[in-house]
Design a protein around this motif. Structure first.
Motif, short mmCIF file in Angstrom:
data_model
loop_
_atom_site.label_atom_id
_atom_site.label_comp_id
_atom_site.label_asym_id
_atom_site.label_seq_id
_atom_site.Cartn_x
_atom_site.Cartn_y
_atom_site.Cartn_z
N CYS A 22 -13.17 -2.27 8.20
CA CYS A 22 -12.00 -2.26 7.29
C CYS A 22 -12.16 -3.21 6.11
N ALA A 23 -13.21 -4.02 6.11
CA ALA A 23 -13.60 -4.79 4.92
C ALA A 23 -12.66 -5.91 4.53
N PHE A 24 -11.84 -6.38 5.49
CA PHE A 24 -11.03 -7.57 5.20
C PHE A 24 -11.86 -8.82 5.43
N ARG A 203 1.48 -6.11 8.18
CA ARG A 203 1.77 -5.01 7.26
C ARG A 203 0.58 -4.76 6.35
N PRO A 206 -4.45 -0.37 8.46
CA PRO A 206 -4.49 1.06 8.14
C PRO A 206 -3.96 1.89 9.32
N GLN A 225 6.97 -9.13 5.27
CA GLN A 225 5.70 -9.13 5.98
C GLN A 225 5.91 -9.25 7.50
N ARG B 71 -2.41 -1.96 -2.65
CA ARG B 71 -2.32 -1.96 -1.18
C ARG B 71 -0.93 -2.36 -0.70
N HIS B 72 -0.42 -3.46 -1.26
CA HIS B 72 0.92 -3.88 -0.82
C HIS B 72 1.97 -2.82 -1.19
N PHE B 74 1.60 0.36 -1.34
CA PHE B 74 1.51 1.42 -0.33
C PHE B 74 2.38 1.08 0.87
N PHE B 75 2.26 -0.15 1.35
CA PHE B 75 2.99 -0.53 2.56
C PHE B 75 4.50 -0.67 2.31
N GLN B 99 -10.37 -1.03 1.25
CA GLN B 99 -9.08 -1.17 1.93
C GLN B 99 -8.09 -0.10 1.45
#
Lengths: 236, 236
Positions: A22-24, A203, A206, A225, B71-72, B74-75, B99
């Motif tokens: 996931c590349a975090f 949050r 994926p 969050q 990304r944020h 999206f959530f 991500q």
């Protein structure tokens, strides 16, 4: 319907997957975890009820989440102090500690004394990788947490609890039951023994990962969050 | 009283200091910057007014902030799409893009076409290190931004503006004036030419750094990572 939970092996595998597939980066994950914790504390400890927050940090990732949370709490207007007796030599944790020193957040050495001048405690001592043995200097800290009347917010797990089976038989005649638990990414099996306020933070996961690990993403609101969920697998 | 601003050299020096003396990693800073941008968009583009947000990302840090913001968003429930024509080989940006791919956020190639099916645009093309020359393929993108009637939120600087002197003389008979600007850490001198809604994000800067660089930390509210400030140095 009981909340789906992630055992210690699955939680470790998930963390690894977040940081590989996931590349975090761990910096990102820890920033988001600490931010979640700070938002839960903001909810359960409104500023007007006392700004002093003592953050107890363990030597690993749970402690790192606590360091990040302390920084955000400072900027919300709290007066955090940090108990961090086993400082990691890991470069990331050293940087997170430096960020607090730059804010003149005090680092305290004596946990029982520090308890006398705080309004709230964040327990960021042990997380999902804890198994069984509370090493020095933490037995005294856990004992203080069992005995205190102050509200405690635990990060991912009440420290000293078994991740699968919950509270240990401490033989001390009391059980450490924090007022609040913030489960990171997904609740761990110990939540079935937890009777306080329960928040979930994560949050950023994926949906396909939640599906693969068979847990549900809770319904977050607005830009939050964290989200409060029913305790002990019961509906609120 | 005019808002204190940070010129391009001072902004670059501050960024360097945050990542050296202050011990922040670029992953952390970018996560916090993108989070700020997402919170500003949430304020100016309520979900019920349209969820489609097209995020235009440049090749540098400004683009990275845009990727995190997407990304944020999206959530939060938005439907982001990303225009990212000059992908950096930098490992961090590649991870931020991955991500988004994991969330099935679409990456689009044709900016003018993409404008026809969005409700809001985030301009994360150029930031404070921009100086003078808009390179391919961005001239057409800037032209589209000048001509569109859609609301645009610019990250740190309206792209193509001079950081000190503001809007360029485009010769196109129109000026790009985004509806919203999110200044990161501190406003840049160009804000004196900006007439839209202005937010500042940077709720992590140690007070001694703000003092050293001679800017004011705005008063953030609650747990917010951004705060709206008066436009153009005038009180609201």
């Amino acid at each position: 319907m009981a909340l789906k939970t992630l055992g210690p092996k699955a939680a470790a595998a998930l963390d690894q997957e977040l940081m590989s597939t996931c590349a975090f980066s761990i910096d990102q994950l820890m920033e988001l975890a600490g931010l979640s914790v700070s938002q839960a504390v903001y909810r359960v400890q409104p500023l007007h009820q006392g700004r002093r927050v003592l953050v107890a940090c363990g030597p690993g990732n749970n402690g790192g989440d606590g360091l990040v949370a302390a920084r955000h709490l400072f900027f919300y207007g709290y007066k955090p102090s940090v108990f961090y007796p086993k400082r990691s030599k890991n470069e990331l944790y050293q940087r997170l500690a430096k960020q607090l020193e730059d804010l003149e957040v005090p680092f305290v050495d004596d946990f029982p004394s520090a308890l006398k001048s705080t309004d709230h405690i964040v327990d960021a001592i042990f997380g999902f990788s804890f198994s069984g043995e509370v090493r020095e200097p933490f037995p005294q800290v856990i004992k203080s947490l069992e005995e205190t009347d102050l509200p405690v917010t635990s990060v991912d797990a009440p420290s000293s609890w078994d991740i699968d089976n919950g509270p240990p038989n401490s033989g001390l005649g009391s059980t450490f039951m924090p007022a609040t638990l913030v489960s990171l990414t997904a609740p761990k099996p110990l939540v079935k023994h937890f009777t306080g306020r329960h928040f979930v933070g994560g949050r950023f996961v994926p949906p396909y990962i939640a599906k693969k690990y068979d847990f549900e993403m809770p319904e977050y609101q607005g830009m939050d969050q964290v989200v409060e969920v029913p305790p002990s697998g019961q509906k609120l």
